[in-house]
Design a protein around this motif. Structure first.
Motif, PDB file in Angstrom:
ATOM      1  N   LEU A   1     -20.559   0.386  39.406  1.00 16.44           N
ATOM      2  CA  LEU A   1     -21.452   1.745  38.983  1.00 16.44           C
ATOM      3  C   LEU A   1     -22.620   1.559  39.708  1.00 16.44           C
ATOM      4  O   LEU A   1     -23.272   2.559  40.061  1.00 16.44           O
ATOM      5  N   GLU A   2     -23.371   0.437  39.682  1.00 15.70           N
ATOM      6  CA  GLU A   2     -24.700   0.420  40.625  1.00 15.70           C
ATOM      7  C   GLU A   2     -24.402   0.628  41.985  1.00 15.70           C
ATOM      8  O   GLU A   2     -25.445   1.268  42.452  1.00 15.70           O
ATOM      9  N   GLN A   3     -23.280   0.187  42.634  1.00 12.00           N
ATOM     10  CA  GLN A   3     -23.249   0.365  44.007  1.00 12.00           C
ATOM     11  C   GLN A   3     -22.887   1.645  44.329  1.00 12.00           C
ATOM     12  O   GLN A   3     -23.534   2.583  45.343  1.00 12.00           O
ATOM     13  N   SER A   4     -22.050   2.574  43.523  1.00 16.41           N
ATOM     14  CA  SER A   4     -21.968   3.899  43.933  1.00 16.41           C
ATOM     15  C   SER A   4     -22.941   4.640  43.380  1.00 16.41           C
ATOM     16  O   SER A   4     -23.370   5.909  44.194  1.00 16.41           O
ATOM     17  N   ALA A   5     -23.866   4.651  42.642  1.00 18.42           N
ATOM     18  CA  ALA A   5     -24.891   5.348  42.000  1.00 18.42           C
ATOM     19  C   ALA A   5     -26.119   5.123  43.003  1.00 18.42           C
ATOM     20  O   ALA A   5     -27.230   5.582  42.994  1.00 18.42           O
ATOM     21  N   LYS A   6     -26.156   3.858  43.633  1.00 20.74           N
ATOM     22  CA  LYS A   6     -27.451   3.154  44.295  1.00 20.74           C
ATOM     23  C   LYS A   6     -28.708   3.105  43.236  1.00 20.74           C
ATOM     24  O   LYS A   6     -29.802   3.452  43.577  1.00 20.74           O
ATOM     25  N   ARG A   7     -28.542   2.804  41.942  1.00 22.68           N
ATOM     26  CA  ARG A   7     -29.304   2.750  41.042  1.00 22.68           C
ATOM     27  C   ARG A   7     -28.828   1.597  40.057  1.00 22.68           C
ATOM     28  O   ARG A   7     -27.960   1.064  40.221  1.00 22.68           O
ATOM     29  N   SER A   8     -29.869   1.144  39.312  1.00 21.64           N
ATOM     30  CA  SER A   8     -29.551   0.052  38.228  1.00 21.64           C
ATOM     31  C   SER A   8     -28.458   0.634  37.394  1.00 21.64           C
ATOM     32  O   SER A   8     -28.334   1.953  37.018  1.00 21.64           O
ATOM     33  N   CYS A   9     -28.103  -0.193  36.563  1.00 26.17           N
ATOM     34  CA  CYS A   9     -26.798   0.118  35.830  1.00 26.17           C
ATOM     35  C   CYS A   9     -27.499   1.148  34.418  1.00 26.17           C
ATOM     36  O   CYS A   9     -26.789   2.073  34.185  1.00 26.17           O
ATOM     37  N   ALA A  10     -28.732   0.598  34.052  1.00 22.49           N
ATOM     38  CA  ALA A  10     -29.172   1.481  32.992  1.00 22.49           C
ATOM     39  C   ALA A  10     -29.610   2.807  33.608  1.00 22.49           C
ATOM     40  O   ALA A  10     -29.586   3.728  32.739  1.00 22.49           O
ATOM     41  N   GLN A  11     -30.085   3.093  34.577  1.00 25.59           N
ATOM     42  CA  GLN A  11     -30.126   4.356  35.177  1.00 25.59           C
ATOM     43  C   GLN A  11     -28.829   5.079  35.433  1.00 25.59           C
ATOM     44  O   GLN A  11     -28.786   6.178  34.952  1.00 25.59           O
ATOM     45  N   ALA A  12     -27.864   4.588  35.957  1.00 30.41           N
ATOM     46  CA  ALA A  12     -26.785   5.012  36.438  1.00 30.41           C
ATOM     47  C   ALA A  12     -25.978   5.308  35.037  1.00 30.41           C
ATOM     48  O   ALA A  12     -25.394   6.721  35.229  1.00 30.41           O
ATOM     49  N   ILE A  13     -25.795   4.587  34.196  1.00 23.54           N
ATOM     50  CA  ILE A  13     -24.958   5.027  33.123  1.00 23.54           C
ATOM     51  C   ILE A  13     -25.234   6.374  32.302  1.00 23.54           C
ATOM     52  O   ILE A  13     -24.467   7.055  31.872  1.00 23.54           O
ATOM     53  N   GLY A  14     -26.470   6.547  32.422  1.00 24.88           N
ATOM     54  CA  GLY A  14     -27.184   7.588  31.652  1.00 24.88           C
ATOM     55  C   GLY A  14     -26.504   8.922  32.333  1.00 24.88           C
ATOM     56  O   GLY A  14     -26.528  10.035  31.763  1.00 24.88           O
ATOM     57  N   GLU A  15     -26.332   8.852  33.565  1.00 23.98           N
ATOM     58  CA  GLU A  15     -25.960   9.961  34.452  1.00 23.98           C
ATOM     59  C   GLU A  15     -24.492  10.372  34.439  1.00 23.98           C
ATOM     60  O   GLU A  15     -24.110  11.225  35.149  1.00 23.98           O
ATOM     61  N   GLN A  16     -23.613   9.575  33.986  1.00 26.20           N
ATOM     62  CA  GLN A  16     -22.179   9.624  33.993  1.00 26.20           C
ATOM     63  C   GLN A  16     -21.492  10.673  33.336  1.00 26.20           C
ATOM     64  O   GLN A  16     -20.560  11.205  33.147  1.00 26.20           O
ATOM     65  N   GLY A  17     -22.226  11.231  32.203  1.00 27.59           N
ATOM     66  CA  GLY A  17     -21.530  12.299  31.315  1.00 27.59           C
ATOM     67  C   GLY A  17     -20.560  11.859  30.480  1.00 27.59           C
ATOM     68  O   GLY A  17     -19.590  12.364  30.111  1.00 27.59           O
ATOM     69  N   LEU A  18     -20.613  10.617  29.894  1.00 22.48           N
ATOM     70  CA  LEU A  18     -19.633   9.859  29.006  1.00 22.48           C
ATOM     71  C   LEU A  18     -19.551  10.843  27.742  1.00 22.48           C
ATOM     72  O   LEU A  18     -20.433  11.276  27.175  1.00 22.48           O
TER      73      LEU A  18
END
Length: 136
Positions: free
Chosen positions: A63-80
């Motif tokens: 998740l962090e590598q594909s988003a090039k962001r921290s997990c906490a930033q990236a996970i909010g953008e995933q639209g779960l």
């Protein structure tokens, strides 16, 4: 997340066939269900760090590598999706699949307990699940 999507495909099949685990089937199911409940509660309340803690190490890293962001930033953008009630829990050794009303999660058991290896997964006829978040 980048434009490329990978699916758990064969990995999910292999994961679900893995054998050998401690505890009774009922105890394993209860542990898996409890972890999914914690994950969904963290999702509902926007507790991104808790969501990240619930992820398996390779899933968090992907998740962090594909988003090039921290997990906490990236996970909010995933639209779960808001997953809804648990419909089915399948535990196979150290691997599990939890089917909810609007989501499917895959988990694996680690020394620290059950961790989410894929989330935001949708079944596709005669094809592997399509997941918003998954490990490499």
């Amino acid at each position: 997340m980048s434009g490329r999507r990978r699916t758990p495909g064969i990995v999910a099949v292999v994961v679900l066939v893995t054998a050998g685990a401690c505890g009774t089937p009922s105890e394993r199911r209860d542990s898996v269900t409890a972890q999914v409940t914690r994950f969904e509660r963290a999702l509902d309340t926007g507790q991104r760090e808790r969501l990240c803690t619930a992820l398996a190490p390779s899933t968090r890293e992907e998740l962090e590598q594909s988003a090039k962001r921290s997990c906490a930033q990236a996970i909010g953008e995933q639209g779960l999706p808001a997953a809804g009630a648990v419909r089915r829990v399948d535990v196979y050794g150290d691997q599990a699949r939890v089917v909810l009303e609007h989501d499917t999660l895959f988990l694996a058991r680690f020394p620290a307990g059950w961790k989410v290896t894929a989330a935001g997964c949708r079944p596709r006829p005669q094809r592997p699940y399509q997941c918003e978040i998954e490990g490499g």
